[in-house]
Design an enzyme around this catalytic site. Structure first.
Site: not given
Ligand code: PRP
Length: 186
Positions: A49, A106, A109, A158-159, A165, A171
């Site tokens: 999301k 978004d 990481d 932690f952003v 989120d 969000r």
């Molecule tokens: C977050 C973000 C990416 C992923 C990045 O998603 O949106 O999809 O983590 O992290 P990585 O590079 O370590 O794989 P999350 O699983 O938190 O879901 P969300 O988008 O619904 O918050």
């Protein structure tokens, strides 16, 4: 920022990326993407999301015909114990064979989510697969993953905000800030 805002009470007072900076960078990225994909069959995919705010602003800055689609993935494990396995919670609605696919995130990481999605979508016969991410946190990288379009490179903090989120909250903050440690330290 309005210091009396309830929305901002859990983020550090110095914002990391303001609304103005986001809008300016999203415009630049949109222009660059439109130039790069001129005459191509572009499908822009929001990875749910976290990317929804960036995605909805970005597609309005890409001045060319395109289609949109959505995917949701979740990565199991945490920093201490990561399985590297990515589960697809919602798949694309349409076939991408022969299409030029731009995945919108978004944040990158560890790089696991996008590395997995790129490999999976390549096998479906897309003509090309590229990645646009609003934020890139290179210090978090555990697998090789380089985005093609990057909004901002950020430090290992932690952003939250603008789609990002913590425990599904924050969000809807319209800009990006660092979460105050008291929130996750209890
Ligand atoms: C977050 C973000 C990416 C992923 C990045 O998603 O949106 O999809 O983590 O992290 P990585 O590079 O370590 O794989 P999350 O699983 O938190 O879901 P969300 O988008 O619904 O918050």
């Amino acid at each position: 920022m309005d210091s009396t805002s309830m929305l901002y009470q859990d983020v550090e007072s110095e914002l990391l990326v303001t609304k103005e900076k986001i809008a300016e960078r999203v415009r630049e990225l949109g222009r660059q993407i439109a130039r790069d994909y001129e005459g191509r069959d572009l499908v822009v995919v929001s990875i749910l999301k976290g990317s929804v705010l960036f995605f909805s602003d970005l597609i309005r800055e890409i001045d060319m015909p395109l289609t949109i689609d959505f995917m949701q993935a979740s990565s199991y494990g945490n920093a201490a114990q990561s399985s590297g396995f990515v589960h697809i919670k919602k798949d694309l609605d349409r076939d991408i064979e022969g299409k030029d696919v731009l995945l919108v995130e978004d944040i990158v990481d560890s790089g696991r989510t996008l590395a997995y999605l790129k490999t999976m979508l390549k096998e479906r016969g897309a003509n090309s697969i590229r990645v646009a991410t609003l934020l890139d946190k290179p210090e978090g990288r555990q697998v090789e993953m380089e985005a093609d379009y990057v909004g901002f490179i950020i430090p290992n903090a932690f952003v939250v905000g603008y789609g990002l989120d913590y425990a599904e909250k924050y969000r809807n903050i319209p800009e990006i800030g660092i979460l105050r440690p008291r929130v996750y330290q209890g």
